[in-house]
Write a protein that holds these residues in place. Sequence first.
Motif, PDB file in Angstrom:
ATOM      1  N   ALA A  46       0.826  -1.198   0.000  1.00  0.00           N
ATOM      2  CA  ALA A  46       0.000   0.000   0.000  1.00  0.00           C
ATOM      3  C   ALA A  46       0.868   1.259   0.000  1.00  0.00           C
ATOM      4  O   ALA A  46       0.572   2.232  -0.704  1.00  0.00           O
ATOM      5  CB  ALA A  46      -0.924  -0.002   1.219  1.00  0.00           C
ATOM      6  N   ARG A  47       1.940   1.240   0.770  1.00  0.00           N
ATOM      7  CA  ARG A  47       2.839   2.410   0.791  1.00  0.00           C
ATOM      8  C   ARG A  47       3.501   2.617  -0.566  1.00  0.00           C
ATOM      9  O   ARG A  47       3.637   3.754  -1.028  1.00  0.00           O
ATOM     10  CB  ARG A  47       3.897   2.232   1.874  1.00  0.00           C
ATOM     11  CG  ARG A  47       3.364   2.445   3.255  1.00  0.00           C
ATOM     12  CD  ARG A  47       4.443   2.285   4.295  1.00  0.00           C
ATOM     13  NE  ARG A  47       3.921   2.531   5.632  1.00  0.00           N
ATOM     14  CZ  ARG A  47       4.521   2.147   6.738  1.00  0.00           C
ATOM     15  NH1 ARG A  47       5.676   1.512   6.676  1.00  0.00           N
ATOM     16  NH2 ARG A  47       3.985   2.407   7.901  1.00  0.00           N
ATOM     17  N   ASN A  48       3.916   1.540  -1.206  1.00  0.00           N
ATOM     18  CA  ASN A  48       4.535   1.662  -2.523  1.00  0.00           C
ATOM     19  C   ASN A  48       3.546   2.212  -3.548  1.00  0.00           C
ATOM     20  O   ASN A  48       3.901   3.063  -4.372  1.00  0.00           O
ATOM     21  CB  ASN A  48       5.089   0.318  -2.991  1.00  0.00           C
ATOM     22  CG  ASN A  48       6.319  -0.088  -2.220  1.00  0.00           C
ATOM     23  OD1 ASN A  48       6.989   0.744  -1.621  1.00  0.00           O
ATOM     24  ND2 ASN A  48       6.616  -1.379  -2.220  1.00  0.00           N
ATOM     25  N   ALA A  49       2.324   1.734  -3.506  1.00  0.00           N
ATOM     26  CA  ALA A  49       1.298   2.227  -4.430  1.00  0.00           C
ATOM     27  C   ALA A  49       1.028   3.703  -4.181  1.00  0.00           C
ATOM     28  O   ALA A  49       0.860   4.481  -5.132  1.00  0.00           O
ATOM     29  CB  ALA A  49       0.013   1.410  -4.274  1.00  0.00           C
ATOM     30  N   GLN A  50       1.001   4.116  -2.928  1.00  0.00           N
ATOM     31  CA  GLN A  50       0.781   5.516  -2.599  1.00  0.00           C
ATOM     32  C   GLN A  50       1.938   6.380  -3.114  1.00  0.00           C
ATOM     33  O   GLN A  50       1.713   7.460  -3.656  1.00  0.00           O
ATOM     34  CB  GLN A  50       0.648   5.679  -1.088  1.00  0.00           C
ATOM     35  CG  GLN A  50       0.300   7.079  -0.637  1.00  0.00           C
ATOM     36  CD  GLN A  50       0.188   7.165   0.874  1.00  0.00           C
ATOM     37  OE1 GLN A  50       0.718   6.321   1.593  1.00  0.00           O
ATOM     38  NE2 GLN A  50      -0.498   8.178   1.358  1.00  0.00           N
ATOM     39  N   ASP A  51       3.154   5.894  -2.977  1.00  0.00           N
ATOM     40  CA  ASP A  51       4.309   6.632  -3.488  1.00  0.00           C
ATOM     41  C   ASP A  51       4.245   6.792  -5.002  1.00  0.00           C
ATOM     42  O   ASP A  51       4.545   7.860  -5.539  1.00  0.00           O
ATOM     43  CB  ASP A  51       5.613   5.928  -3.100  1.00  0.00           C
ATOM     44  CG  ASP A  51       5.918   6.030  -1.617  1.00  0.00           C
ATOM     45  OD1 ASP A  51       5.322   6.901  -0.935  1.00  0.00           O
ATOM     46  OD2 ASP A  51       6.756   5.233  -1.132  1.00  0.00           O
ATOM     47  N   VAL A  52       3.838   5.732  -5.701  1.00  0.00           N
ATOM     48  CA  VAL A  52       3.724   5.797  -7.159  1.00  0.00           C
ATOM     49  C   VAL A  52       2.672   6.819  -7.556  1.00  0.00           C
ATOM     50  O   VAL A  52       2.890   7.641  -8.458  1.00  0.00           O
ATOM     51  CB  VAL A  52       3.398   4.403  -7.742  1.00  0.00           C
ATOM     52  CG1 VAL A  52       2.982   4.495  -9.197  1.00  0.00           C
ATOM     53  CG2 VAL A  52       4.597   3.479  -7.584  1.00  0.00           C
ATOM     54  N   ARG A  53       1.525   6.803  -6.885  1.00  0.00           N
ATOM     55  CA  ARG A  53       0.471   7.778  -7.197  1.00  0.00           C
ATOM     56  C   ARG A  53       0.949   9.205  -6.939  1.00  0.00           C
ATOM     57  O   ARG A  53       0.684  10.108  -7.718  1.00  0.00           O
ATOM     58  CB  ARG A  53      -0.781   7.484  -6.371  1.00  0.00           C
ATOM     59  CG  ARG A  53      -1.583   6.309  -6.854  1.00  0.00           C
ATOM     60  CD  ARG A  53      -2.965   6.260  -6.213  1.00  0.00           C
ATOM     61  NE  ARG A  53      -2.918   6.342  -4.767  1.00  0.00           N
ATOM     62  CZ  ARG A  53      -2.826   5.297  -3.942  1.00  0.00           C
ATOM     63  NH1 ARG A  53      -2.753   4.085  -4.445  1.00  0.00           N
ATOM     64  NH2 ARG A  53      -2.802   5.465  -2.633  1.00  0.00           N
ATOM     65  N   ARG A  54       1.659   9.383  -5.835  1.00  0.00           N
ATOM     66  CA  ARG A  54       2.157  10.717  -5.490  1.00  0.00           C
ATOM     67  C   ARG A  54       3.157  11.208  -6.541  1.00  0.00           C
ATOM     68  O   ARG A  54       3.095  12.355  -6.990  1.00  0.00           O
ATOM     69  CB  ARG A  54       2.813  10.700  -4.119  1.00  0.00           C
ATOM     70  CG  ARG A  54       3.213  12.070  -3.632  1.00  0.00           C
ATOM     71  CD  ARG A  54       3.818  12.047  -2.240  1.00  0.00           C
ATOM     72  NE  ARG A  54       2.895  11.478  -1.265  1.00  0.00           N
ATOM     73  CZ  ARG A  54       3.211  10.506  -0.402  1.00  0.00           C
ATOM     74  NH1 ARG A  54       4.413   9.991  -0.378  1.00  0.00           N
ATOM     75  NH2 ARG A  54       2.327  10.064   0.451  1.00  0.00           N
ATOM     76  N   LEU A  55       4.058  10.337  -6.986  1.00  0.00           N
ATOM     77  CA  LEU A  55       5.030  10.728  -8.004  1.00  0.00           C
ATOM     78  C   LEU A  55       4.367  10.989  -9.351  1.00  0.00           C
ATOM     79  O   LEU A  55       4.739  11.938 -10.051  1.00  0.00           O
ATOM     80  CB  LEU A  55       6.095   9.642  -8.146  1.00  0.00           C
ATOM     81  CG  LEU A  55       7.099   9.548  -7.009  1.00  0.00           C
ATOM     82  CD1 LEU A  55       7.994   8.336  -7.203  1.00  0.00           C
ATOM     83  CD2 LEU A  55       7.927  10.800  -6.906  1.00  0.00           C
ATOM     84  N   ASP A  56       3.398  10.157  -9.731  1.00  0.00           N
ATOM     85  CA  ASP A  56       2.703  10.369 -11.000  1.00  0.00           C
ATOM     86  C   ASP A  56       1.915  11.678 -10.984  1.00  0.00           C
ATOM     87  O   ASP A  56       1.784  12.336 -12.011  1.00  0.00           O
ATOM     88  CB  ASP A  56       1.759   9.206 -11.297  1.00  0.00           C
ATOM     89  CG  ASP A  56       2.500   7.955 -11.735  1.00  0.00           C
ATOM     90  OD1 ASP A  56       3.694   8.067 -12.090  1.00  0.00           O
ATOM     91  OD2 ASP A  56       1.891   6.862 -11.711  1.00  0.00           O
TER      92      ASP A  56
END
Length: 68
Positions: A46-56
């Motif tokens: 979940a943290r990795n997915a959140q980081d990806v969304r934040r970067l995108d």
Amino acid sequence: MAGSGSGPVNLNRYRKEKARAEKKARADQNAVTYGRTKAEKDLDKARNAQDVRRLDGTKRDDPKTDHD
């Protein structure tokens, strides 16, 4: 040897028991080294997915690649 009280020793059984004990010890060590609970894995995912969304969400458009 009559009356010794112990029968013949099955060496195959001994060898297999020793192999099982070594395998269990290795598995226990791997569980300590690599083992994580499902909750920990889900949290990381979940943290990795959140980081990806934040970067995108913060990407800038590159005018060189826009060929509309």
